[in-house]
Design a protein around this motif. Structure first.
Motif, PDB file in Angstrom:
ATOM      1  N   CYS A 136     -38.518   3.044   4.917  1.00 50.90           N
ATOM      2  CA  CYS A 136     -38.197   4.410   5.324  1.00 50.90           C
ATOM      3  C   CYS A 136     -37.110   4.365   6.400  1.00 50.90           C
ATOM      4  CB  CYS A 136     -39.427   5.139   5.857  1.00 50.90           C
ATOM      5  SG  CYS A 136     -40.077   4.470   7.404  1.00 50.90           S
TER       6      CYS A 136
ATOM      7  N   ARG B  78     -37.580   9.801   6.482  1.00 49.39           N
ATOM      8  CA  ARG B  78     -37.372   9.903   5.033  1.00 49.39           C
ATOM      9  C   ARG B  78     -37.885   8.624   4.379  1.00 49.39           C
ATOM     10  NH1 ARG B  78     -31.856  10.028   4.600  1.00 49.39           N
ATOM     11  NH2 ARG B  78     -31.796  12.313   4.774  1.00 49.39           N
ATOM     12  N   ASP B  79     -38.739   8.772   3.385  1.00 49.33           N
ATOM     13  CA  ASP B  79     -39.214   7.613   2.628  1.00 49.33           C
ATOM     14  C   ASP B  79     -38.104   7.146   1.693  1.00 49.33           C
ATOM     15  OD1 ASP B  79     -41.779   6.005   1.834  1.00 49.33           O
ATOM     16  OD2 ASP B  79     -40.872   6.618  -0.075  1.00 49.33           O
TER      17      ASP B  79
ATOM     18  N   GLY C 199     -38.298   5.429  -1.122  1.00 57.29           N
ATOM     19  CA  GLY C 199     -38.846   5.013  -2.415  1.00 57.29           C
ATOM     20  C   GLY C 199     -39.788   3.833  -2.300  1.00 57.29           C
TER      21      GLY C 199
ATOM     22  N   SER D 251     -45.853   4.247   0.082  1.00 61.62           N
ATOM     23  CA  SER D 251     -45.672   5.512   0.789  1.00 61.62           C
ATOM     24  C   SER D 251     -45.508   5.345   2.300  1.00 61.62           C
ATOM     25  CB  SER D 251     -46.835   6.484   0.531  1.00 61.62           C
ATOM     26  OG  SER D 251     -46.897   6.817  -0.834  1.00 61.62           O
ATOM     27  N   THR D 252     -44.907   6.373   2.855  1.00 66.01           N
ATOM     28  CA  THR D 252     -44.802   6.527   4.304  1.00 66.01           C
ATOM     29  C   THR D 252     -45.720   7.684   4.690  1.00 66.01           C
ATOM     30  OG1 THR D 252     -42.503   5.777   4.293  1.00 66.01           O
ATOM     31  CG2 THR D 252     -43.248   7.001   6.230  1.00 66.01           C
TER      32      THR D 252
ATOM     33  N   ARG E 125     -42.282  12.483   1.549  1.00 69.58           N
ATOM     34  CA  ARG E 125     -40.972  12.020   1.085  1.00 69.58           C
ATOM     35  C   ARG E 125     -39.950  12.167   2.210  1.00 69.58           C
ATOM     36  NH1 ARG E 125     -40.317  14.274  -5.153  1.00 69.58           N
ATOM     37  NH2 ARG E 125     -42.083  13.081  -6.018  1.00 69.58           N
ATOM     38  N   GLU E 126     -39.944  13.361   2.845  1.00 67.66           N
ATOM     39  CA  GLU E 126     -39.099  13.589   4.002  1.00 67.66           C
ATOM     40  C   GLU E 126     -39.771  14.642   4.861  1.00 67.66           C
ATOM     41  OE1 GLU E 126     -34.396  14.239   5.180  1.00 67.66           O
ATOM     42  OE2 GLU E 126     -35.047  14.570   3.110  1.00 67.66           O
ATOM     43  N   ARG E 127     -39.731  14.456   6.184  1.00 66.40           N
ATOM     44  CA  ARG E 127     -40.445  15.366   7.067  1.00 66.40           C
ATOM     45  C   ARG E 127     -39.745  15.439   8.421  1.00 66.40           C
ATOM     46  NH1 ARG E 127     -45.969  16.361   7.813  1.00 66.40           N
ATOM     47  NH2 ARG E 127     -46.091  16.333   5.541  1.00 66.40           N
TER      48      ARG E 127
END
Length: 617
Positions: free
Chosen positions: A48, A60-61, A63, A67-68, A76-78
C-alpha cells in the motif's frame, strides 16, 4: 505546510516513526525498495502507499493479496483521520499530526493523538457495543491478526477436551500478550460464586475493582480496561492494566478472559481489549461444544454401564426434548430443582434422570413422600432420632437426610408439607445441618435437594399455606412437565414402551397396537396422565386375544369401570368406618385400632361424616 507523523504501534516495527508532508508518498511493502519494509509473508512486495495532498492524508491499497485494513476494515483507498490504525501484515501504523511548534521534538515522541480514550487510574474504560453483538468492536486490525484467529479456531476445532482447549487458549494468549497474569473466570448459573482457571490466579479476585467489574460484565457483557496504581517491592510506582473480555454464546455469558500486564513491561490500551474480545468471540462456541461432548460421554457411560435403573424419559415432543436438556444442564450443579406437574406426569422420573447424570450418581437417591408421612413422625423420619428420645425409641436411627449425605434428597409432594415442618426443612437446607430428635448436637450433611409437587406453589405462597423463603430456596431451577393431553405426540411411543416393559415381566401375546387403538389412545383425556396410560396399556395387553391390541380391548375396560353405581372414595371410607364401629360395639378406641388410625383422627372422621354412634348399638 501540514505534516503528519506515522508511528508503528504493533508488530516488528513497533516504535519506528516516519514524517510525511504535502506531495510526499510512502510505499509500504515487503520489497527492500519500499519506504517502510515489512518482513512478513502476509505482506505483498508493494502492499500500500500513503500520500498527502491539499485535502489531507490518504492510504491506497496497491492490489495486495491480504488487503490493507483501516481500523479493522479492509479498504481500497481511504482518507485518514488522526488516530486511525492502518493494518499491514503484522504491523499497525498510527496517524498523528506534526505541528510547526513541534518541529524540533524527536519524531519518536509522537504517538496516537486520539486513538485511545483518556485513562484515569482506578477508573475502568468500557468498550461499548450493542447487545445483539457484544463483539462488534472486537475486530482484527490486520491480516496477520485475522490469520492468527483463523489458526486458533482451526486448532480448537480439533480438540474434544475442555482442559486441552483451555491450555491451547492460554498458550495463544501468552504468545499474543506476554502477560504477567491471565486466567479464565467461569460463572455458574444461579450462583454468585465463580471458578478461576487456573486456581493459582485466584489472587485476581482480591481486587475490589475486579469484583465489581465481574458483576457488571456478567449481566451486561462488554470489554473492560482497568488501570490501577500500586507500589512494587522496590517502592516504585507500578501501573497494572487489567483487560476483561466476556465469553458469551447468544445471551448466555459463560465467563470472562482476564489478562493483566504491569509497567514498565506492559501498558495495554483499549485496542488490546478489542483483540481479547475477538479471541473470546472465537473460543466461545468451541468451549461450549467440548463441554457438551464431555457431558454426552458421561451420559453414554452411565447408560452403557447399566447404572440408570429406571425407565428413560420417553417422548418425541419438543417439550420432552427441552425437559431432557434442562435435566442435563442442571445435573452438573448442586442447585435445588423444583419439578412441577400434575399427578402421574413423571416428576420422580425426571428427578432420577437429574440424579443419575450428576456427580452424586454413585449413591442412591433418597425419596421422601411428604404427603405419606404423618405430621407427628415427619421430624424423626427426616432427621432421625437418638435412643430414648421418645417412647419406643429403643435405639438410635438415621434419618432420611443423613442417608442422603453425598447424594440427592427427593422431596415428593412438597406442597403438602405443614408450615411448622416447612420451617424445619428450610433451616436444614440452608445450613446443611440438622439435629436428631433427642440430640443436643448438630449434624452436617452434603445434600442436593430436588422437590416436586402437583400444586401451584406460587398460589400457595400468596394464600399463606407455603413459606415464601422456602419456595425461593427450592426453585433455583424449575422444570414444568405438561400433562399428557397437551403432548399427544408422546402417546404412541409411550404405549409401545409400556408394552415392551410388560413383555419383559410376563408372557403376553400382544406385540403391537392397531391403528384404531392408537387413535383411540390419542383422543382420551388422560386425567391420570402417563401413569393412567401405563395401567390401560398393561390391562389391554393382558386382555388381548392376538398379537395386536385392538380398540375393543380398551373399550371393554371402559365398560367394566364406568357403571353408574361405582362408589366414591368418600363413600368407601365412610362405610369402612361404620363397619369398624359395628364390630367394636361402638367403642371408638377399639375401632381406631381396627382401622389403624389415631383416636382423634377417628373422632374427626365421625364428625365429618355425621355418624351417630348410638344408632349403631
Amino acid at each position: 505546510m501540514q505534516k503528519f507523523v506515522i508511528t508503528a504501534r504493533v508488530g516488528s516495527l513497533k516504535g519506528c516513526t516516519w514524517v510525511i508532508s504535502d506531495g510526499d508518498k510512502i510505499v509500504v511493502g515487503r520489497d527492500p525498495s519500499c519506504n517502510i519494509v515489512v518482513d512478513d509473508p502476509l505482506v505483498s512486495r508493494q502492499h500500500c502507499e500513503l500520500y498527502v495532498d491539499n485535502r489531507g492524508i490518504f492510504v491506497r491499497d496497491l492490489g495486495s493479496s491480504n488487503s490493507t485494513f483501516v481500523n479493522g476494515t479492509p479498504i481500497r483507498e481511504r482518507r485518514l483521520s488522526l488516530g486511525d490504525d492502518i493494518g499491514v501484515g503484522n504491523v499497525v501504523l498510527s496517524v498523528g499530526v506534526l505541528l510547526e511548534k513541534d518541529e524540533n521534538r524527536k519524531v519518536s515522541e509522537f504517538g496516537r493523538s486520539s486513538a485511545t480514550k483518556p485513562l484515569r487510574i482506578g477508573v475502568p474504560v468500557f468498550i461499548d457495543s450493542v447487545p445483539q453483538d457484544i463483539f462488534e468492536s472486537g475486530k482484527p486490525r490486520t491480516a496477520g491478526e485475522l490469520a492468527e484467529l483463523f489458526s486458533l479456531a482451526r486448532t480448537l476445532s480439533q480438540l474434544d477436551s475442555k482442559n486441552e482447549l483451555i491450555a491451547q487458549l492460554f498458550s495463544f494468549i501468552d504468545k499474543k500478550f506476554q502477560p504477567d497474569l491471565r486466567c479464565l473466570v467461569q460463572f455458574t448459573v444461579g450462583k454468585e460464586e465463580v471458578e478461576v482457571i487456573p486456581k493459582e490466579a485466584n489472587s485476581i479476585l482480591s481486587s475490589s475493582y475486579v469484583q465489581r467489574i465481574l458483576s457488571e460484565v456478567r449481566y451486561h457483557p462488554k470489554g473492560v480496561l482497568l488501570p490501577e496504581r500500586y507500589l512494587g517491592k522496590s517502592g516504585d510506582t507500578i501501573i497494572r492494566n487489567t483487560l476483561v473480555a466476556p465469553i458469551a454464546l447468544g445471551r448466555d455469558v459463560y465467563g470472562v478472559l482476564i489478562v493483566v500486564g504491569e509497567t514498565p513491561k506492559h501498558f495495554y490500551d483499549e485496542n488490546d481489549v478489542e483483540t481479547l474480545l475477538a479471541i473470546a468471540h472465537t473460543i466461545s462456541p468451541y468451549l461450549r461444544a467440548v463441554e457438551r461432548i464431555e457431558q454426552l460421554e458421561w451420559e453414554n457411560q452411565r447408560l452403557l454401564s447399566g447404572s440408570m435403573d429406571f425407565d428413560p424419559l420417553i417422548g418425541n415432543s419438543k417439550v420432552i426434548q427441552k425437559i431432557r436438556m434442562l435435566a442435563r444442564d442442571c445435573a452438573h450443579s448442586d442447585l435445588s430443582v423444583l419439578i412441577l406437574g400434575e399427578t402421574g406426569t413423571g416428576k420422580e422420573l425426571v428427578a432420577r434422570l437429574i440424579h443419575s447424570l450428576s456427580h452424586r450418581a454413585s449413591k442412591p437417591m433418597v425419596v421422601v413422600n411428604c404427603a405419606a408421612i404423618p405430621d407427628e413422625l415427619f421430624e424423626s423420619e427426616l432427621f432421625g432420632y437418638e435412643k430414648g428420645a421418645f417412647t419406643g425409641a429403643h435405639g438410635s436411627k438415621k434419618g432420611l437426610m443423613e442417608e442422603a449425605d453425598g447424594s440427592t434428597l427427593f422431596l415428593d409432594e412438597i406442597g403438602d408439607l405443614s408450615l411448622p415442618h416447612q420451617a424445619r426443612l428450610l433451616r436444614a437446607i440452608e445450613t446443611g445441618s440438622f439435629r436428631k430428635v433427642g440430640s443436643t448436637l448438630d449434624m452436617k450433611v452434603n445434600v442436593r435437594v430436588i422437590s416436586a409437587t402437583n400444586k401451584d406453589l406460587a398460589k400457595e405462597v400468596n394464600e399463606g399455606r407455603f413459606r415464601k423463603d422456602l419456595y425461593h430456596r427450592l426453585n433455583a431451577f424449575v422444570i414444568y412437565i405438561p400433562p399428557l393431553r397437551e403432548r399427544k405426540e408422546d402417546i404412541p411411543p409411550l404405549a409401545g414402551h409400556f408394552l415392551k416393559k410388560l413383555r419383559e415381566r410376563i408372557p403376553v401375546k400382544a406385540v403391537g397396537f392397531s391403528e384404531e387403538a392408537i387413535k383411540w389412545l390419542i383422543n382420551q383425556p388422560w386425567g391420570g396422565n402417563v401413569r393412567e396410560l401405563r395401567n390401560k396399556v398393561e390391562r389391554a395387553a393382558v386382555l388381548a386375544k392376538g398379537e395386536i391390541i385392538m380398540r375393543e380391548d380398551f373399550e371393554s375396560e371402559e365398560e367394566d369401570v364406568s357403571h353408574e353405581n361405582f362408589p366414591t372414595l368418600e363413600e368407601l371410607q365412610k362405610n369402612h368406618i361404620l363397619e369398624a364401629l359395628k364390630r367394636a360395639g361402638g367403642n371408638v378406641v377399639r375401632a381406631s385400632e381396627l382401622l389403624g388410625i389415631g383416636k382423634s383422627t377417628l373422632y374427626r372422621k365421625i364428625a365429618e361424616y355425621g355418624i351417630d354412634i348410638y344408632r349403631l348399638l
